[in-house]
Design an enzyme around this catalytic site. Sequence first.
Site, PDB file in Angstrom:
ATOM      1  N   TRP A 145       0.844  -1.208   0.000  1.00 34.42           N
ATOM      2  CA  TRP A 145       0.000   0.000   0.000  1.00 34.42           C
ATOM      3  C   TRP A 145       0.870   1.245   0.000  1.00 34.42           C
ATOM      4  O   TRP A 145       2.066   1.154   0.285  1.00 34.42           O
ATOM      5  CB  TRP A 145      -0.933   0.003   1.223  1.00 34.42           C
ATOM      6  N   ASP A 201       0.060  10.948  -0.318  1.00 32.83           N
ATOM      7  CA  ASP A 201      -1.021  11.934  -0.291  1.00 32.83           C
ATOM      8  C   ASP A 201      -2.354  11.262   0.020  1.00 32.83           C
ATOM      9  O   ASP A 201      -2.436  10.039   0.122  1.00 32.83           O
ATOM     10  CB  ASP A 201      -1.097  12.666  -1.637  1.00 32.83           C
ATOM     11  N   GLU A 204      -3.353   8.374  -1.964  1.00 31.18           N
ATOM     12  CA  GLU A 204      -2.567   7.161  -1.723  1.00 31.18           C
ATOM     13  C   GLU A 204      -1.684   6.784  -2.903  1.00 31.18           C
ATOM     14  O   GLU A 204      -1.380   5.625  -3.124  1.00 31.18           O
ATOM     15  CB  GLU A 204      -3.492   5.971  -1.397  1.00 31.18           C
ATOM     16  N   GLU A 205      -1.300   7.750  -3.685  1.00 34.30           N
ATOM     17  CA  GLU A 205      -0.565   7.451  -4.915  1.00 34.30           C
ATOM     18  C   GLU A 205       0.813   8.081  -4.963  1.00 34.30           C
ATOM     19  O   GLU A 205       1.706   7.575  -5.625  1.00 34.30           O
ATOM     20  CB  GLU A 205      -1.360   7.983  -6.125  1.00 34.30           C
ATOM     21  N   GLU A 428     -18.659   6.381  -4.973  1.00 33.92           N
ATOM     22  CA  GLU A 428     -17.468   7.231  -4.933  1.00 33.92           C
ATOM     23  C   GLU A 428     -17.460   8.194  -6.120  1.00 33.92           C
ATOM     24  O   GLU A 428     -17.197   9.383  -5.981  1.00 33.92           O
ATOM     25  CB  GLU A 428     -16.225   6.340  -4.962  1.00 33.92           C
TER      26      GLU A 428
END
Length: 614
Positions: A145, A201, A204-205, A428
């Site tokens: 992750w 960030d 999550e990237e 989403e």
Amino acid sequence: MRFSVEVIGLLTCFLSQAIAAPGKRDLTSFTAAERAIALQGALNNIGPDGVKVPGAGAGFVVASPSKVNPDYFYTWTRDSALTLKMLIDEFIFGNTALQSYIDDYIHAQAKLQTVSNPSGTFLPAGLGLGEPKFQVDGTRFNGAWGRPQRDGPALRAIALMTYSNWLIKNGNSTAAKTIIWPIIANDLSYVGEYWNQTGFDLWEETLGSSYFTIQNQARALIEGAQLAHDLGVTCPGCVQAPEVLCFLQSFWNGEFIVSNINIDNGRTGIDGNSILGPIAIFDIDAYCDSPTMQPCHSNNLANFKVLIDTFRATYAINDGIPEGQGVAVGRYAEDVYMGGNPWYLITTAAAEFLYDAVAQWKARHVLIVDSTSLAFFQDIYPSVTVRQYNSGNANSPFAQIMDAVTAYADSFVAVAEKYIPSNGSLAEQFNRTTGVPLSANDLTWSYAAFVTMAQRRAGQYPASWGSRNAIAPPATCAGTSTTGVYVPAIAAGAPNVTSTCQVNVIFDVNATTYYGENLYVIGDTDDLGVWDVSNSLPMGAGGYTSERPLWSVSAYLNAGEEVNYKYVRQEDCNQPYIYETVNRTLTVPACGSAAITTNDAWDGPVGTSGNCGS
Ligand code: NOJ
Ligand code: NOJ
């Protein structure tokens, strides 16, 4: 003469209200109805009783009930904290039924802080607090992750501080001090110690420095210093606040906010990150030139225009919508995740941002338009000039600009309304061409974001968090740090972990694999996923050569513990996993020992590619 002018004025006013009223009433009743659906939608995703998330532990907020494509059946620290901030504000605004959710969250987070995870352990240095997500029962998640993510501790502290301030006002400083402050103190320690280190960030990237993260960290430390003072405790890390604020100023490039810096990821940096930050640190008492970067700050307004115009030009569903009118808003133009679409929570955030700014100008009775913010205002009030507008009667330019910004905000709500299905459920994203909902269904954060927007639209503002107390940033920034103090929050239910003594175990296995096949370590401890393959440790093939087919992963395991484990192959083309036939055991060496390496060789059947292409 004077009489007739007034009559005409009255008449015009009456007529324009008569014309404007039906549409406005519709949006108001829509917002009220959807707000109730959204609140319930969020509660449905919280354990132990949330109807959509069986299996979730008490106080754990599940991101979405969706278990495949995408699998969001986890609890994220960020989503959870933003959701609880919403619930705590609802509670303070009068919904007393929410008390038990707040209590459950407090206990759940106290325990969660101590859980060892792939970002590290809680003791001695708080590293585990940077872990972004956990299983819905509060155990660790082992998968690969984007970690650490350093916004989580700040956001959690902010939610808990909001509640603590309410407790103090309502005569329960003791609970705030003895039960909740110890959790907050750990999170503020983490912020004070690590704010100047890069992290992933909110999307999550991207590993770098993120506006959203730094902005929330600044708020957490400023608010923390005040709360510590009010409770008669200390917050050593809070002295970092001016430096964090100093750093926050550096995201502005003269035209817009570059949301991710200290990174070169080939993007412009124009990102919804830059409106989610300001709404999370909104303070109704703030001055617009506050270095905390409030919604009404000129840089944020200029950035808002650049951001919104970018999405205006990006999504087919925004085609033909002129400047100054709301559009569907997503994460960033280069986004490809699930097709790279607009998000509900960012579209409603755009509205919330504008309601916040209007509330701040009205509270200060003044609006200063400068050359930075001019273009933002020109889109919605063409005769605007660079000057100070003081509040006046309903026909004053000030009032007209307030109405124009409010109408602009409403137009984003109307866009959301258009793409929300009739049952009110919020996924989403919604498709950039067709507007059809997609990605995770019933996203908790989408629901929370709708409620906070609806609060602002209805004129409900959280009490000031003290942005005026911020010490001005120094002229020259420095990347300082305060070593944190980490203590389990036992009064709130944390286990009394002492030092978690762990030893580095390097799992090395020689296993010849085909391109597309992956290896994991699985075992009988939490660290190794308790035989649940979806939670086993992913290995890397960085050292794989034709001489040695090495797969490897470095783990930290509890000193002295006996561990049963084996390796498992993940096949391509949805073929089943292949496990080693052998059962392996190792005893982790005593506390203080040097790293050990397993040096294993694959023992069991091998796989072959299903050749399904791609
Ligand atoms: C999952 C993350 O949650 C999401 O934000 C990201 O875009 C995708 N992974 C792709 O990296
Ligand atoms: C992906 C988003 O990018 C991230 O911000 C969020 O925390 C997770 N999904 C869970 O909702």
